[in-house]
Design an enzyme around this catalytic site. Structure first.
Site, PDB file in Angstrom:
ATOM      1  CB  CYS A   4    -105.644 -34.747  72.245  1.00  0.00           C
ATOM      2  SG  CYS A   4    -104.093 -33.846  72.223  1.00  0.00           S
ATOM      3  CG  HIS A  46    -106.534 -29.910  70.639  1.00  0.00           C
ATOM      4  ND1 HIS A  46    -105.722 -31.005  70.824  1.00  0.00           N
ATOM      5  CD2 HIS A  46    -106.913 -29.938  69.335  1.00  0.00           C
ATOM      6  CE1 HIS A  46    -105.642 -31.688  69.699  1.00  0.00           C
ATOM      7  NE2 HIS A  46    -106.350 -31.051  68.767  1.00  0.00           N
ATOM      8  N   GLY A  94     -92.632 -34.488  60.358  1.00  0.00           N
ATOM      9  CA  GLY A  94     -92.436 -35.570  61.320  1.00  0.00           C
ATOM     10  C   GLY A  94     -93.282 -35.437  62.569  1.00  0.00           C
ATOM     11  CG  HIS A 101     -95.427 -30.980  70.457  1.00  0.00           C
ATOM     12  ND1 HIS A 101     -96.459 -31.448  69.664  1.00  0.00           N
ATOM     13  CD2 HIS A 101     -94.329 -31.661  70.077  1.00  0.00           C
ATOM     14  CE1 HIS A 101     -95.999 -32.387  68.862  1.00  0.00           C
ATOM     15  NE2 HIS A 101     -94.702 -32.521  69.073  1.00  0.00           N
TER      16      HIS A 101
HETATM   17  P1  AMP Z   1     -93.514 -34.911  67.417  1.00  0.00           P
HETATM   18  O1  AMP Z   1     -92.880 -36.026  66.642  1.00  0.00           O
HETATM   19  O2  AMP Z   1     -92.879 -33.579  67.166  1.00  0.00           O
HETATM   20  O3  AMP Z   1     -95.022 -34.888  67.257  1.00  0.00           O
HETATM   21  O4  AMP Z   1     -93.171 -35.204  68.938  1.00  0.00           O
HETATM   22  C1  AMP Z   1     -94.023 -35.866  69.817  1.00  0.00           C
HETATM   23  C2  AMP Z   1     -93.202 -36.159  71.045  1.00  0.00           C
HETATM   24  O5  AMP Z   1     -94.071 -36.472  72.094  1.00  0.00           O
HETATM   25  C3  AMP Z   1     -92.228 -37.330  70.887  1.00  0.00           C
HETATM   26  O6  AMP Z   1     -90.905 -36.881  71.131  1.00  0.00           O
HETATM   27  C4  AMP Z   1     -92.711 -38.323  71.944  1.00  0.00           C
HETATM   28  O7  AMP Z   1     -91.659 -39.017  72.567  1.00  0.00           O
HETATM   29  C5  AMP Z   1     -93.448 -37.418  72.916  1.00  0.00           C
HETATM   30  N1  AMP Z   1     -94.497 -38.047  73.695  1.00  0.00           N
HETATM   31  C6  AMP Z   1     -95.521 -38.811  73.238  1.00  0.00           C
HETATM   32  N2  AMP Z   1     -96.304 -39.202  74.260  1.00  0.00           N
HETATM   33  C7  AMP Z   1     -95.771 -38.672  75.381  1.00  0.00           C
HETATM   34  C8  AMP Z   1     -96.112 -38.705  76.767  1.00  0.00           C
HETATM   35  N3  AMP Z   1     -97.190 -39.385  77.212  1.00  0.00           N
HETATM   36  N4  AMP Z   1     -95.333 -38.044  77.647  1.00  0.00           N
HETATM   37  C9  AMP Z   1     -94.248 -37.371  77.222  1.00  0.00           C
HETATM   38  N5  AMP Z   1     -93.876 -37.285  75.931  1.00  0.00           N
HETATM   39  C10 AMP Z   1     -94.611 -37.928  75.033  1.00  0.00           C
HETATM   40 ZN    ZN Z   2    -104.801 -31.737  72.466  1.00  0.00          ZN
END
Ligand code: AMP
Ligand code: ZN
Length: 115
Positions: A4, A46, A94, A101
């Site tokens: 993850c 998690h 989405g 988060h």
């Molecule tokens: P969601 O579509 O709500 O699941 O958002 C996931 C978010 O995580 C997206 O806006 C990605 O740009 C962000 N994301 C994915 N990997 C990373 C990372 N390594 N560091 C910072 N943000 C990330």
């Molecule tokens: Zn996790």
């Protein structure tokens, strides 16, 4: 969970631009920002989605999420003009990272409704 991405950020195995830490949550800059300020508030635990939040999480983790929102809104100068907090849940929501988060977006006029 070892595969993850957000667990790996919490564990320091993947670097991030960390902006906030408390007992149960951390916050860091989104790697693909959709606004001048785009932060992610992430529980250390998690939890895959909103639907997996337990009663205990409701008492311990969720209050810290909104404490982080208020702290970060002040830290990034968003409290006067406003901002948006988003939780994408599941496929139709989405969600792309299966670790709970909350997006905090600000420093531009955001439109409604979202796509
Ligand atoms: P969601 O579509 O709500 O699941 O958002 C996931 C978010 O995580 C997206 O806006 C990605 O740009 C962000 N994301 C994915 N990997 C990373 C990372 N390594 N560091 C910072 N943000 C990330
Ligand atoms: Zn996790």
């Amino acid at each position: 969970m070892s595969d993850c991405v957000f667990c790996n950020i919490v564990g320091g195995k993947i670097p991030s631009a960390l902006v906030y830490e408390s007992e149960h949550v951390i916050a860091f800059k989104d790697i693909n920002p959709q606004a001048p300020v785009h932060l992610l508030i992430v529980p250390r635990k998690h939890i895959p989605t909103t639907m997996d939040i337990t009663e205990e999480d409701m008492k311990s983790i969720i209050p810290e999420v909104f404490a982080a929102v208020k702290h970060l809104a002040k830290q990034f100068g968003l409290e006067q003009d406003g901002f948006r907090v988003i939780n994408n849940c599941g496929e139709n929501g989405g969600q792309t990272v299966d670790h709970l988060h909350f997006h905090l977006l600000g420093d531009r006029q955001l439109t409604w409704p979202p796509g």
